[in-house]
Design an enzyme around this catalytic site. Sequence first.
Site, PDB file in Angstrom:
ATOM      1  CG  HIS A 154      38.652  14.422  47.434  1.00 44.83           C
ATOM      2  ND1 HIS A 154      39.941  14.638  47.880  1.00 44.83           N
ATOM      3  CD2 HIS A 154      38.526  13.073  47.247  1.00 44.83           C
ATOM      4  CE1 HIS A 154      40.583  13.478  47.952  1.00 44.83           C
ATOM      5  NE2 HIS A 154      39.738  12.521  47.587  1.00 44.83           N
TER       6      HIS A 154
ATOM      7  CE  LYS B  32      36.622   9.246  44.370  1.00 45.64           C
ATOM      8  NZ  LYS B  32      37.737  10.156  44.725  1.00 45.64           N
TER       9      LYS B  32
ATOM     10  CG  ASN C 241      37.571   6.725  39.863  1.00 40.21           C
ATOM     11  OD1 ASN C 241      37.866   7.298  38.823  1.00 40.21           O
ATOM     12  ND2 ASN C 241      36.731   5.703  39.893  1.00 40.21           N
TER      13      ASN C 241
ATOM     14  CE1 TYR D 182      40.745   8.837  50.890  1.00 35.15           C
ATOM     15  CE2 TYR D 182      39.863   6.922  49.739  1.00 35.15           C
ATOM     16  CZ  TYR D 182      40.879   7.517  50.467  1.00 35.15           C
ATOM     17  OH  TYR D 182      42.001   6.801  50.789  1.00 35.15           O
TER      18      TYR D 182
ATOM     19  CG  ASP E  21      57.894  18.679  48.598  1.00 40.77           C
ATOM     20  OD1 ASP E  21      56.994  17.868  48.334  1.00 40.77           O
ATOM     21  OD2 ASP E  21      57.877  19.392  49.627  1.00 40.77           O
TER      22      ASP E  21
ATOM     23  CB  SER F 101      48.671   9.022  48.412  1.00 38.94           C
ATOM     24  OG  SER F 101      47.665   9.943  48.744  1.00 38.94           O
TER      25      SER F 101
ATOM     26  NE  ARG G  76      38.892   2.975  44.982  1.00 42.93           N
ATOM     27  CZ  ARG G  76      39.370   4.202  45.184  1.00 42.93           C
ATOM     28  NH1 ARG G  76      40.367   4.377  46.039  1.00 42.93           N
ATOM     29  NH2 ARG G  76      38.863   5.242  44.550  1.00 42.93           N
TER      30      ARG G  76
ATOM     31  CD  GLU H 139      38.857  13.954  51.630  1.00 46.33           C
ATOM     32  OE1 GLU H 139      38.048  14.875  51.392  1.00 46.33           O
ATOM     33  OE2 GLU H 139      38.503  12.749  51.707  1.00 46.33           O
TER      34      GLU H 139
ATOM     35  CB  ILE I 149      42.360  15.610  39.015  1.00 51.76           C
ATOM     36  CG1 ILE I 149      41.296  16.326  38.177  1.00 51.76           C
ATOM     37  CG2 ILE I 149      42.027  14.149  39.276  1.00 51.76           C
ATOM     38  CD1 ILE I 149      41.716  17.687  37.688  1.00 51.76           C
ATOM     39  CG  ASP I 150      40.409  12.640  43.818  1.00 49.91           C
ATOM     40  OD1 ASP I 150      39.528  12.560  42.950  1.00 49.91           O
ATOM     41  OD2 ASP I 150      40.957  11.654  44.330  1.00 49.91           O
TER      42      ASP I 150
END
Length: 364
Positions: free
Chosen positions: A96, A75, A300, A94, A198, A134, A15, A118, A269-270
């Site tokens: 994280h 990223k 990613n 992003y 959920d 997402s 990206r 995020e 996992i991020d």
Amino acid sequence: MIIGVPREVKESEHRVAMVAGDVAALVKAGHRVLIEKDAGLASGIGDAQYAQAGAEIVAAAVEVWRRAEMIVKVKEPVALEYDRLQEGQILFTYLHLSAEPRLTEALLQKNVKAIAYETIELDDGSLPLLIPMSEVAGRMSVQLGARLLEKGGGGKGIMLSGVPGVPRGRVSIIGGGTAGSNAVKIAVGMGAQVNVLDVNQRRLAVLDDIYGNNINTLISNTDNIAAAVRNCDLLIGSVLLTGAKAPQLVTAEMIDTMETGSVVVDISIDQGGCIETSHPTSHAEPSFTHNGIVHCAISNMPGIVPRTSTYAITNVTFAYVHMLAKLGFESALQHSKPLRKGLNTAHGKIVHQAVAESLRGKTA
């Protein structure tokens, strides 16, 4: 303002953080945009398009980082980029950080003003810059899981759709937020039997209204998670706590109850992952096997479909880029509550509460 867009260097990350139309709007507003050579090539955007829009094409990444007042990425910076951070620079990407203590240290040491896509949050609690990726990750998780369930992928050799006279594949999705609901959409579309879990009853009611008898909705608790894990062919983990490390809701003991050749895809996992047995994988090596269970946890995931993902993410990031460039860092944060919530580090300190709590004891 001088805005820099370096080429992404994370493995299999294709990206780019800005499209040509964004460049044109910024240049028209009086800003300078530095684009690293070939930054957009994998997303179908050539240097000529950026140059025509008014960008300066820069051959070396280090020059982009050195000259830019604000760096816009997709990223989080990887280790080779830590030394490229400039004192007091604005970084918009992003991050994280709850899963990245070393990066956090580098940001603090350079007093970087780091705003994380995020954690930008609207008054209704939604995360507008996380939603499009997402959506992509949720849909891709089922595609990847279906391939890994094939014998060539290490799986038990089944089709999620089944065929007449043969049972359909069973999919359990932990988390019914944006990623999870998009996973539901694709799993239902492929004809699988779908369970979604959920903690939010209202969220389950919405999914039930949409899909009716095509899915089973379950409140997420230890017993229901254990049963859903034990009785599925494909398990998808899509749990998110804004800014915080993902809770490990699926234990190793639960994974051991799955049939050999079953598949786990951990979208979370991020943020550290919500499945105890998962660890980060890559597009080059997407899976590993633990006690006979195939695991996929690509950090990613949307990076492998950059033509879709680049335009999806820049559709929502550009307004904030423009605001920061127009107003400057301090004024933009005063003007925008979502941007203030997005701020993770500034002036050598972690300023986002969830990030700080997740990293307590892991940074100096």
